[in-house]
Scaffold this motif. Structure first.
Motif, PDB file in Angstrom:
ATOM      1  N   LEU A 197       0.807  -1.215   0.000  1.00 47.98           N
ATOM      2  CA  LEU A 197       0.000   0.000   0.000  1.00 47.98           C
ATOM      3  C   LEU A 197       0.840   1.265   0.000  1.00 47.98           C
ATOM      4  O   LEU A 197       0.386   2.318  -0.446  1.00 47.98           O
ATOM      5  CB  LEU A 197      -0.945   0.007   1.203  1.00 47.98           C
ATOM      6  CG  LEU A 197      -2.014  -1.092   1.209  1.00 47.98           C
ATOM      7  CD1 LEU A 197      -2.792  -1.073   2.514  1.00 47.98           C
ATOM      8  CD2 LEU A 197      -2.961  -0.927   0.038  1.00 47.98           C
ATOM      9  N   SER A 255     -15.349   3.977  -0.655  1.00 46.63           N
ATOM     10  CA  SER A 255     -13.950   3.609  -0.789  1.00 46.63           C
ATOM     11  C   SER A 255     -13.084   4.863  -0.860  1.00 46.63           C
ATOM     12  O   SER A 255     -13.586   5.984  -0.988  1.00 46.63           O
ATOM     13  CB  SER A 255     -13.750   2.766  -2.050  1.00 46.63           C
ATOM     14  OG  SER A 255     -14.002   3.548  -3.205  1.00 46.63           O
ATOM     15  N   GLN A 256     -11.763   4.670  -0.787  1.00 44.96           N
ATOM     16  CA  GLN A 256     -10.837   5.807  -0.870  1.00 44.96           C
ATOM     17  C   GLN A 256     -11.005   6.545  -2.191  1.00 44.96           C
ATOM     18  O   GLN A 256     -10.972   7.785  -2.236  1.00 44.96           O
ATOM     19  CB  GLN A 256      -9.391   5.297  -0.736  1.00 44.96           C
ATOM     20  CG  GLN A 256      -9.027   4.825   0.665  1.00 44.96           C
ATOM     21  CD  GLN A 256      -8.611   5.983   1.560  1.00 44.96           C
ATOM     22  OE1 GLN A 256      -9.099   7.097   1.437  1.00 44.96           O
ATOM     23  NE2 GLN A 256      -7.729   5.721   2.485  1.00 44.96           N
ATOM     24  N   TYR A 273      -2.073   4.775   5.060  1.00 49.51           N
ATOM     25  CA  TYR A 273      -3.015   4.264   4.075  1.00 49.51           C
ATOM     26  C   TYR A 273      -3.565   2.914   4.534  1.00 49.51           C
ATOM     27  O   TYR A 273      -4.753   2.623   4.346  1.00 49.51           O
ATOM     28  CB  TYR A 273      -2.331   4.109   2.714  1.00 49.51           C
ATOM     29  CG  TYR A 273      -3.300   3.962   1.567  1.00 49.51           C
ATOM     30  CD1 TYR A 273      -3.784   5.076   0.901  1.00 49.51           C
ATOM     31  CD2 TYR A 273      -3.750   2.711   1.160  1.00 49.51           C
ATOM     32  CE1 TYR A 273      -4.683   4.952  -0.141  1.00 49.51           C
ATOM     33  CE2 TYR A 273      -4.650   2.572   0.123  1.00 49.51           C
ATOM     34  CZ  TYR A 273      -5.107   3.693  -0.514  1.00 49.51           C
ATOM     35  OH  TYR A 273      -6.012   3.553  -1.536  1.00 49.51           O
ATOM     36  N   GLU A 316      -7.562   2.055   5.139  1.00 42.69           N
ATOM     37  CA  GLU A 316      -8.237   0.929   4.507  1.00 42.69           C
ATOM     38  C   GLU A 316      -8.835  -0.004   5.555  1.00 42.69           C
ATOM     39  O   GLU A 316      -9.953  -0.498   5.396  1.00 42.69           O
ATOM     40  CB  GLU A 316      -7.248   0.152   3.619  1.00 42.69           C
ATOM     41  CG  GLU A 316      -6.872   0.870   2.344  1.00 42.69           C
ATOM     42  CD  GLU A 316      -8.047   1.005   1.395  1.00 42.69           C
ATOM     43  OE1 GLU A 316      -8.926   0.115   1.400  1.00 42.69           O
ATOM     44  OE2 GLU A 316      -8.092   2.007   0.665  1.00 42.69           O
TER      45      GLU A 316
END
Length: 355
Positions: free
Chosen positions: A61, A299-300, A66, A70
């Motif tokens: 990642l 989601s991101q 990050y 997640e």
């Protein structure tokens, strides 16, 4: 004496052929796997990564932050899709990660689990308060009714939306909300029924075994309309279920994939209709089809796209008034003039959005 050279030649040819076949079977290493390959030593470190999967994921990642983002989104999705109150596995994993990253890094996740535990206790208290008042306890709060009360600031962004709910559900929400306000005054609840989860049993005959599904409220509203009629046009079904017409295909997909509904498209008018498959023998689930409830957490990538849309009007104004501008100048002007909300994106993120 003559045979020996020929046997040596044939052996060399066989070895060359094996090399050629091995080269033809070669495939490039995936990008994620390449990050786990030690170029200096030429040794693949998958075995070492398997002993520390968290470190391997962080390598893939890019950084720890990050990974935590997640994990937070995955945890939120798991908690919101639960139909029971068992969070022991999630609590155990969080405690292990806190030893690795520290409690401060995972404070939001800790609050999310606390919300689940508090919600279970509050629902039990409100059900006990409602029970003595016969009518409210029986009609207002069913024993299978449950609610999750979220501390919004600590949860990742959730999908916005709206959907119609049955009268029985509306009465349960109102009864629960009034009891919560009395118990936790001056706090009030703002319901998000489109994020709810419903356990359904579909029966197609007296002798047939019921089929069980865990779906979103919108998906449940779609299939419930077929108690009235066996065939619906897409627009009529969307209106009856209280869903936007452009979302009906997405909400009905779980029933089409499960073989419960049959989707037909008129070749001339392109009008879509949905038909209930009454015979269980004809209800064939599609292989590898998605039969899960809707996602509740963004989601991101979806979150980044939503955030970047805030700055779209600024960019359009610059391009309209100043014609063509280099990317770097647009980036600098956004940082200089956009104060609410603060522009904190990188030039790479801006480039990806404008592409």
């Amino acid at each position: 004496e003559v045979a020996a050279p020929f046997s040596e030649a044939s052996t060399e040819e066989m070895e060359d052929e094996e090399v050629v076949q091995r080269e033809l079977r070669w495939e490039p290493v995936p990008i994620q796997a390449a990050q786990l390959f030690d170029a200096a030593s030429g040794v693949n470190v998958f075995k070492r990564a398997s002993r520390d999967i968290v470190a391997a994921l962080i390598d893939v990642l890019g950084n720890k932050d990050y990974f935590i983002k997640e994990y937070k989104m995955i945890l939120a999705e798991r908690l919101l899709s639960k139909v029971d109150d068992d969070i022991d596995d999630e609590t155990r994993i969080l405690e292990l990660l806190k030893l690795r990253f520290g409690a401060n890094s995972l404070r939001d996740c800790e609050v999310m689990l606390k919300d689940m535990a508090d919600s279970k206790r509050i629902v039990a208290n409100i059900r006990n308060l409602a029970r003595p008042r016969g009518g409210l306890g029986a009609a207002g709060l069913d024993r299978d009714f449950s609610a999750v009360i979220l501390s919004e600031l600590f949860w990742p962004p959730l999908f916005e939306g709206a959907c119609t709910t049955p009268e029985a559900v509306d009465s349960a929400l109102q009864a629960f909300g009034s009891q919560y306000k009395a118990l936790k005054a001056p706090r009030t609840l703002h319901w998000k029924p489109h994020l709810g989860v419903v356990d359904l049993e579909l029966c197609f005959g007296d002798d047939e075994e019921a089929k069980e599904f865990t779906v979103s409220v919108a998906q449940a509203m779609v299939i419930s309309q077929f108690e009235q009629r066996l065939t619906w046009r897409a627009n009529d079904l969307a209106a009856a279920a209280g869903i936007a017409a452009d979302q009906i295909a997405e909400k009905a997909a779980i029933w089409v994939n499960s073989g419960i509904l049959r989707k037909r498209t008129d070749k001339v008018t392109r009008e879509v209709t949905y038909e209930l498959v009454e015979d269980p023998a004809e209800q064939q689930e599609r292989p590898n089809a998605c039969t899960r409830p809707d996602l509740a957490v963004m989601s991101q990538e979806q979150l980044m796209e939503a955030n970047m849309k805030v700055y779209e009007s600024y960019v359009m104004g610059m391009v309209t008034n100043l014609e063509s501008l280099p990317l770097q100048k647009i980036h600098n002007m956004l940082k200089m003039f956009v104060l609410e909300p603060v522009y904190d994106k990188t030039i790479e993120e801006l480039e990806a959005f404008l592409a």
